[in-house]
Design a protein around this motif. Structure first.
Motif, PDB file in Angstrom:
ATOM      1  N   SER A   1       0.796  -1.232   0.000  1.00 52.59           N
ATOM      2  CA  SER A   1       0.000   0.000   0.000  1.00 52.59           C
ATOM      3  C   SER A   1       0.825   1.277   0.000  1.00 52.59           C
TER       4      SER A   1
ATOM      5  N   PHE B   1       0.045   4.212  -2.152  1.00 50.63           N
ATOM      6  CA  PHE B   1      -1.209   4.901  -1.834  1.00 50.63           C
ATOM      7  C   PHE B   1      -0.927   6.238  -1.152  1.00 50.63           C
TER       8      PHE B   1
ATOM      9  N   GLN C   1      -2.735   9.482  -2.546  1.00 52.03           N
ATOM     10  CA  GLN C   1      -3.623  10.236  -1.677  1.00 52.03           C
ATOM     11  C   GLN C   1      -3.204  11.697  -1.559  1.00 52.03           C
TER      12      GLN C   1
ATOM     13  N   MET D   1      -5.577   4.382  -7.966  1.00 53.14           N
ATOM     14  CA  MET D   1      -6.000   4.061  -6.604  1.00 53.14           C
ATOM     15  C   MET D   1      -6.538   2.639  -6.470  1.00 53.14           C
TER      16      MET D   1
ATOM     17  N   GLN E   1      -3.454   0.598   5.008  1.00 50.83           N
ATOM     18  CA  GLN E   1      -3.751   1.413   3.827  1.00 50.83           C
ATOM     19  C   GLN E   1      -4.420   2.720   4.237  1.00 50.83           C
ATOM     20  N   SER E   2      -5.330   2.637   5.205  1.00 49.57           N
ATOM     21  CA  SER E   2      -5.988   3.835   5.726  1.00 49.57           C
ATOM     22  C   SER E   2      -4.968   4.768   6.372  1.00 49.57           C
TER      23      SER E   2
ATOM     24  N   CYS F   1      -2.906   6.318   3.618  1.00 44.56           N
ATOM     25  CA  CYS F   1      -3.799   7.215   2.895  1.00 44.56           C
ATOM     26  C   CYS F   1      -3.917   8.542   3.628  1.00 44.56           C
TER      27      CYS F   1
ATOM     28  N   LEU G   1     -12.428   4.103   5.047  1.00 39.36           N
ATOM     29  CA  LEU G   1     -11.352   3.643   4.166  1.00 39.36           C
ATOM     30  C   LEU G   1     -10.961   2.194   4.426  1.00 39.36           C
TER      31      LEU G   1
END
Length: 443
Positions: free
Chosen positions: A16, A19, A23, A129, A152-153, A156, A357
């Motif tokens: 991730s 990302f 983001q 994404m 990932q959140s 992000c 997310l």
């Protein structure tokens, strides 16, 4: 069907990491689109209409990326080719969009140029994404899904912090935050330039550090059945589509609420804190910079909450509590007349964002575990993100006419946050209708 092996924390982060860069681009877009078009000369009453294009492109692009990447097997991987192409296009468009007012065009032409650039930017961001979410679905086992999506959140929201504070940072180091009427300030333009550079570097890191499974290995982790002729077919997980639509109902109200936040924060705090409705004023541009700060504060709240979410024994309880806290945050925004006091509601809003997310994708990818169409499913699932934004954007003017009042002929946007709070309360109630797979350890 074999169970996928556990991955190390480093491997989960590598999947991730790109990302983070994507983001930054998305944060710059979400925090500055209303500001850019207002600066170009758009009517504040019509601002929500400019937000129809991004989710519309998402509804078109992400299902296609999912469908074709399910069938793509090449030396570069399955999802990664789409990730790299999307990031490359995003970098080019990020250098064009904030310059929409700098080419000496008429207001109408500059607006059209900006809309076309926005269309390509959101298309490319969506294309870059979606592969990250698909790679988690492909490579991570069911027990680690919640952790993987929480990582990932985290990444992000870390990227969001950077993207949101860029305009303020560049203003602080001396880059101009004021420009002639109809021209976007240099502080915003340079934010997009540097964000584009970081995006491509982060994507290159993921491309060089993640190995996707070849077809012969991937099929071992799918639920298959052999027919009478000896041909092997992948079974569709039972009850998966029911979960898909249950989570989609929650998504509808969540994303409509956040569309209102992205659209109306600048106008709201411009009125409540800077006491202006004049989009050409220095006060309005200062409020625009503060929008980035507030969204960064929201992202800080999200980063912290993302670390807490995996510790909940019940994902449904974590999801519902997060959305309810976010609703409280939305409801507080119109009543905070101090710029720094606004940190409190935006931290609370960040709790909801962290859950949005991570949790929906945990539910859906676990429900479809073993399916050969994970990319297609997640591409279609993106419609539960895009469709509510389109509906909210298309009806934003109507809702504003009902819940907001005018001052000097201009709508005051404050009460759009109360409408957003109501949406998150409804979403909270819908969480309890989600079905959990019986064998899931995340129930």
């Amino acid at each position: 069907m074999k169970t996928k092996p556990n991955l190390s924390s480093r491997q989960l982060y590598d999947i991730s990491f790109g990302f983070f860069g994507v983001q930054i681009a998305y944060a710059l877009q979400s925090a500055n689109v209303s500001r850019i078009f207002a600066t170009l000369g758009a009517d504040p009453h019509s601002l929500s209409y400019f937000w129809i294009l991004p989710p519309l492109m998402g509804m078109i692009v992400q299902p296609l990326v999912g469908f074709f990447s399910d069938k793509t097997w090449c030396r570069f991987g399955r999802r990664i080719p789409y990730l790299f192409i999307g990031a490359l296009v995003a970098v080019i468009v990020m250098c064009l969009l904030p310059n929409a007012g700098s080419f000496g065009m008429t207001v109408a032409t500059a607006m059209t140029f900006g809309l076309v650039a926005l269309m390509f930017l959101d298309t490319s961001i969506n294309m870059a994404m979606q592969p990250f979410k698909m790679m988690v679905g492909d490579l991570v086992n069911e027990q680690q899904k919640a952790k993987a999506y929480s990582i990932q959140s985290f990444l992000c929201n870390a990227g969001s912090i950077v993207g949101y504070i860029f305009p303020l940072f560049f203003t602080w180091i001396g880059i101009k935050n004021k420009a002639p009427k109809g021209v976007v300030p240099d502080s915003v333009i340079w934010s997009f330039y540097i964000g584009a550079a970081i995006l491509i570097l982060c994507v290159i890191y993921t491309v060089t550090h993640v190995r996707e499974m070849p077809p012969e290995e991937y099929v071992q982790y799918q639920d298959t059945v052999e027919d009478a002729k000896g041909k092997v077919h992948v079974k569709e997980p039972k009850g998966a589509w029911k979960v898909f639509f249950e989570v989609g109902l929650v998504q509808f109200f969540c994303w409509a609420a956040f569309l209102y936040m992205w659209t109306y924060t600048g106008g709201t705090i411009g009125h409540t804190v800077w006491h202006t409705l004049d989009t050409s004023s220095r006060a309005y541009q200062d409020a625009g910079n503060w929008v980035g700060v507030l969204f960064a504060v929201q992202a800080v709240g999200s980063v912290c909450w993302a670390l807490v979410l995996p510790k909940f024994k019940s994902t449904k309880a974590a999801y519902a509590l997060s959305l309810l806290i976010g609703a409280i945050g939305f409801a507080l925004v119109p009543y905070c007349a101090n710029a720094y006091l606004l940190f409190v509601p935006f931290i609370l809003i960040g709790f909801a964002w962290a859950a949005m997310l991570a949790m929906p994708f945990t539910f859906v990818t676990n429900a479809f575990e073993g399916s050969s169409r994970m990319g297609t499913v997640l591409g279609l699932f993106n419609c539960t993100i895009c469709l509510p934004q389109i509906i909210a954007a298309a009806t934003g003017g109507l809702v504003m006419a009902v819940v907001c009042h005018k001052e000097a002929g201009v709508f005051v946007q404050d009460h759009m946050f109360l409408a957003a709070a109501a949406f998150l309360v409804i979403a909270t109630l819908c969480v309890f209708a989600i079905t959990i797979k019986k064998h899931s350890t995340q129930a």
